[in-house]
Design an enzyme around this catalytic site. Structure first.
Site, mmCIF file in Angstrom:
data_model
loop_
_atom_site.group_PDB
_atom_site.id
_atom_site.type_symbol
_atom_site.label_atom_id
_atom_site.label_comp_id
_atom_site.label_asym_id
_atom_site.label_seq_id
_atom_site.Cartn_x
_atom_site.Cartn_y
_atom_site.Cartn_z
ATOM 1 N N HIS A 4 0.886 -1.017 0.061
ATOM 2 C CA HIS A 4 -0.014 0.049 -0.243
ATOM 3 C C HIS A 4 0.817 1.416 -0.058
ATOM 4 O O HIS A 4 0.810 2.225 -0.683
ATOM 5 C CB HIS A 4 -1.053 -0.018 1.346
ATOM 6 C CG HIS A 4 -1.768 1.195 1.257
ATOM 7 N ND1 HIS A 4 -2.951 1.276 0.877
ATOM 8 C CD2 HIS A 4 -1.479 2.559 1.867
ATOM 9 C CE1 HIS A 4 -3.663 2.313 1.344
ATOM 10 N NE2 HIS A 4 -2.843 3.009 1.682
ATOM 11 N N GLU A 5 1.757 1.127 0.923
ATOM 12 C CA GLU A 5 2.828 2.648 1.088
ATOM 13 C C GLU A 5 3.494 2.596 -0.222
ATOM 14 O O GLU A 5 3.978 3.877 -0.515
ATOM 15 C CB GLU A 5 3.788 2.613 2.351
ATOM 16 C CG GLU A 5 2.951 2.435 3.708
ATOM 17 C CD GLU A 5 1.591 3.391 3.779
ATOM 18 O OE1 GLU A 5 1.820 4.566 3.209
ATOM 19 O OE2 GLU A 5 0.674 3.284 4.688
ATOM 20 N N HIS A 14 1.970 4.583 -2.891
ATOM 21 C CA HIS A 14 1.890 6.014 -2.560
ATOM 22 C C HIS A 14 3.240 6.476 -2.887
ATOM 23 O O HIS A 14 3.460 7.438 -3.706
ATOM 24 C CB HIS A 14 1.505 6.359 -1.002
ATOM 25 C CG HIS A 14 0.175 6.242 -0.665
ATOM 26 N ND1 HIS A 14 -0.808 7.089 -1.209
ATOM 27 C CD2 HIS A 14 -0.197 5.624 0.473
ATOM 28 C CE1 HIS A 14 -1.722 6.677 -0.441
ATOM 29 N NE2 HIS A 14 -1.545 5.815 0.471
ATOM 30 N N GLU A 29 -4.748 7.631 -3.076
ATOM 31 C CA GLU A 29 -5.281 6.277 -2.704
ATOM 32 C C GLU A 29 -5.555 5.446 -3.664
ATOM 33 O O GLU A 29 -5.433 4.184 -3.425
ATOM 34 C CB GLU A 29 -6.502 6.595 -1.798
ATOM 35 C CG GLU A 29 -6.881 5.688 -0.546
ATOM 36 C CD GLU A 29 -5.760 5.514 0.240
ATOM 37 O OE1 GLU A 29 -5.875 4.506 0.871
ATOM 38 O OE2 GLU A 29 -4.952 6.581 0.681
#
Lengths: 497, 497
Positions: free
Chosen positions: A261-262, A265, A291
């Site tokens: 997830h990170e 980003h 997101e």
């Protein structure tokens, strides 16, 4: 190449300088979460307060106003017009706020955060209530200074430019309606894996695996780092992107998915136009698009069969004994586990959107005046029963669980679900150009996917706001059907008895 | 308690704010050395330049000048008078410098540093010469703005307040004369240990040992950290002290002694009055006293028989095979190895002072006009032959070895040897109060020593300048005889055939 008026290059220099100052502050925040010694918190609070005030003062210098007054968007090419438009918006918003208000709001945020930490520990909403009240008042006051017509829409716009309740309401209603039957099938299924089978995964080996995945995704360690922090986050500058993760030896999948997830980003940040960091040409669109990037890498890519086709052997190589009792099918079910959980940050990608719906409705009603602060716990629990079919037993697992409100971050929550919608739209759109993407993922070849995102998403900067952006890139503004299609395709086969 | 005029508490608030801003910059510098990704250097340069300029601007705000104009030292108690005196000195020095000069000097320092890195790599002084010329001119220009009567004394004073060439010249002459026969005895001795016997010390175990020592010394990890960096340093704030070290598996003693050295700096920082950080009451005296603290812990304590009486068994426990070929006597000789080395930072505590003498004479002659930049390599080599009895074969092991001049740090070098003098003076003085200190060190009991330093050194802040400080604390201004006595007592028994 268009010739720009001299004021434009002066503006670019000012924006670059502001970018350097605000990203310095970003390093202090990152350090606070990763390295700061435990007893240095008060000093750090004073350092960031002093520096924040200076950065605010610098971003409202009359010289910038004078440059902006000389620059008319109509006289500029599209790129320069976008730069001036965004600089003007930021400048106007910042200059509207009295210095006294900025200092008062900063102090209240810090007090609100600490009160929230205590209230959550004591499981006592009443302790936090006056701070929530104060945060709402401050948000209203700030929106008022900035000439907002609708306070909540104004707050949403500050995280996701151009977004409004009028756009969100029907999207969320349609999404909720579509999720119900999917969730019904999943929860009615007998399939599943006991998460407590995952035990004793040494942290150092988790880190080895995670760094291999992050590197394969395309994260540039030459311009970024990954470190440990209690709450995973990605602090972003295109030239120095700092993401964090956490390790739990009895919950190893959390660390993998949150690192993926990170990384999503981080890849977005690293894909922005470095030369124009701090301008519309080198900034993210907003939190929804941000997101969408984290979710796409975490969910569409990282929870897929294709991804694990390549990585499962390596994972078993690192954890042969721990994974011995689990078949491939078990592992895949565990990675795609769906359950009603009280806590949003632990939620799976199906129920997560219901958590957001709950928070969105609470915020909307708090700002419309339908709901008062003292009624928050009861309203939260009632709505949770209705939306999540779960009634929190305590405020800690209910309305006190999220940090956002304590720091005045109202209007942020919807971005999470808007990002999920967009991730699915992008996922189907990119397969038109990359029909082999699943096969490529199955060979751990992520370059074509990353290149597509670089060209179609990252390189656009903030030229367009979310709805226009979605239209241009995916052929449609935000819409729930692609996400619902994706959830059905991913979860129904897994959970059909 | 004296009542202070209101302007005094306003001044304290201003100084606290400046402390918070400048220590924020300190975190950026620390991060640059420890964590920054390799390709983020240009961004970091721009961040620190933008922030430095802001901090300079804030430290020259007319409001501070107005407060200072209202405050007369004669009307204040001793503590407040010291605060005002130091604030006035810093304010006057900062306001004398035109903003244009500050920016130009910052850019030249950055250019000078990078030119030095390249010139040193290419072993080519000619590349660096114009930058050294520029740094000398800038130092003169800055001293001129600040109304200096003697440029080099003015520069020395900026690192070690109150210090002058007139004080240093006879001290260094007497020291050199006293070192000669000690060094002669050592170099004529047949005793010694081949340093290449130290091989294959795993870094993680070195770190275990080092953290045990640093903790035993009294470093507060609640308000500080130790990390890895290429060049060990201690970045200081009393509430968040960041020191660094390095590990070399084939040179393990370097890591221990340099960590003990940095711990001495760190203990000084952590012992300053936190409540008054950034004022005369919570600042170090200057570099000489700072260096006295690092040297005392590194040399008087860390190279002593007493210290190793306790720590040798633990060291052997961690490295049983590596240390097997070495007797206790060998280990102690290796820790106290003396040799003529070309590089200052690798020098032992006897020859180190000769390296400083060489640099001091070079600087003095560069600023008096006796020496021109183009003649630096020849003059360096001639002086090295005379003082160190060693002629560098290349500029890299001669006049290009140190970073200081590339960044305009002239007048800094003498502090190292002045710190050595003071460390020895403190060492004999504190034994009058702590006659058992060696026995305590032999039991790894460092609290009495640290408490003595806290009470007699750290808590004084910058109330007194070095010479007055030395007089008050040790009963004498700086003098070479205690250091010479200490070197004789430490080294002659070790190296007598």
């Amino acid at each position: 190449m268009t010739t720009h008026p001299p004021a434009y290059s002066h503006l670019l220099a000012e924006l670059r300088r502001l970018d350097r100052l605000s990203s310095s502050l970003g390093i202090l925040f990152w350090d606070e979460q990763t390295n700061m010694p435990p007893k240095s918190a008060q000093l750090r609070g004073e350092q960031t307060a002093a520096l924040s005030e200076l950065v605010h003062r610098e971003s409202t210098r009359p010289e910038i106003g004078e440059l902006l007054a000389k620059l008319k968007e109509a006289d500029l090419d599209e790129d320069a017009a976008a730069v001036v438009r965004e600089a003007r918006k930021a400048y106007n918003r910042a200059t509207c706020l009295p210095g006294e208000y900025v200092a008062r709001a900063a102090a209240a945020r810090s007090a609100g955060f600490h009160a929230w930490v205590e209230a959550r520990k004591d499981n006592d909403f009443a302790q936090f209530a006056p701070h929530l009240e104060a945060q709402i008042d401050l948000a209203r006051e700030g929106a008022h200074y900035q000439g907002a017509t609708d306070v909540y829409d104004h707050l949403i716009d500050s995280f996701d430019p151009g977004m409004t309740s009028a756009i969100i309401d029907p999207l969320f209603a349609e999404l909720e309606e579509g999720i119900r039957p999917i969730l019904g099938t999943i929860l009615g299924s007998e399939r599943g894996v006991d998460p407590s089978l995952f035990k004793g995964f040494p942290e150092d080996k988790q880190e080895v695996f995670l760094r291999e995945v992050v590197t394969a995704f395309g994260f540039d360690f030459g311009r970024g780092r990954i470190d440990r922090a209690i709450h995973p986050f990605c602090g972003g500058h295109p030239e120095d992107t700092r993401m964090t993760t956490r390790y739990d030896s009895d919950n190893p999948l959390d660390s993998i998915t949150s690192a993926m997830h990170e990384t999503g980003h981080a890849l977005y940040e690293q894909g922005l136009n470095r030369e124009f960091a701090g301008t519309a040409l080198g900034s993210s669109v907003g939190m929804a698009v941000h997101e969408s990037q984290s979710r796409l890498w975490e969910n569409q890519v990282g929870r897929s069969r294709a991804f694990w086709r390549h990585w499962e052997p390596r994972y078993r190589e690192l954890f042969p004994e721990q994974l011995a009792p689990l078949s491939s099918a078990d592992l895949h079910l565990a990675i795609n586990r769906v359950a009603i959980t009280p806590i949003r940050v632990d939620a799976d990608e199906v129920t997560y959107n219901l958590h957001i719906l709950l928070r969105y409705q609470m915020e909307r009603d708090l700002f419309s005046g339908k709901l008062t602060v003292k009624d928050v716990p009861a309203a939260w629990n009632a709505r949770s029963a209705e939306i999540l079919r779960f009634t929190p037993q305590t405020d800690r697992e209910g309305c006190l669980q999220d940090v956002h409100w304590s720091e005045g971050l109202f209007g942020y929550f919807p971005s999470y679900t808007l990002g999920n919608l967009l991730a699915a739209q992008l996922w189907y759109r990119l397969q038109e150009d990359l029909p082999d993407v699943e096969a490529q993922i199955g060979r751990a070849e992520f370059t074509p996917l990353l290149e597509w995102l670089r060209n179609h998403v990252h390189s656009l900067g903030r030229r367009y706001y979310t709805q226009t952006f979605a239209q241009k890139v995916t052929g449609s503004p935000l819409t729930p059907q692609p996400l619902l299609r994706y959830l059905r395709e991913r979860y129904l086969p897994l959970y059909s008895n």
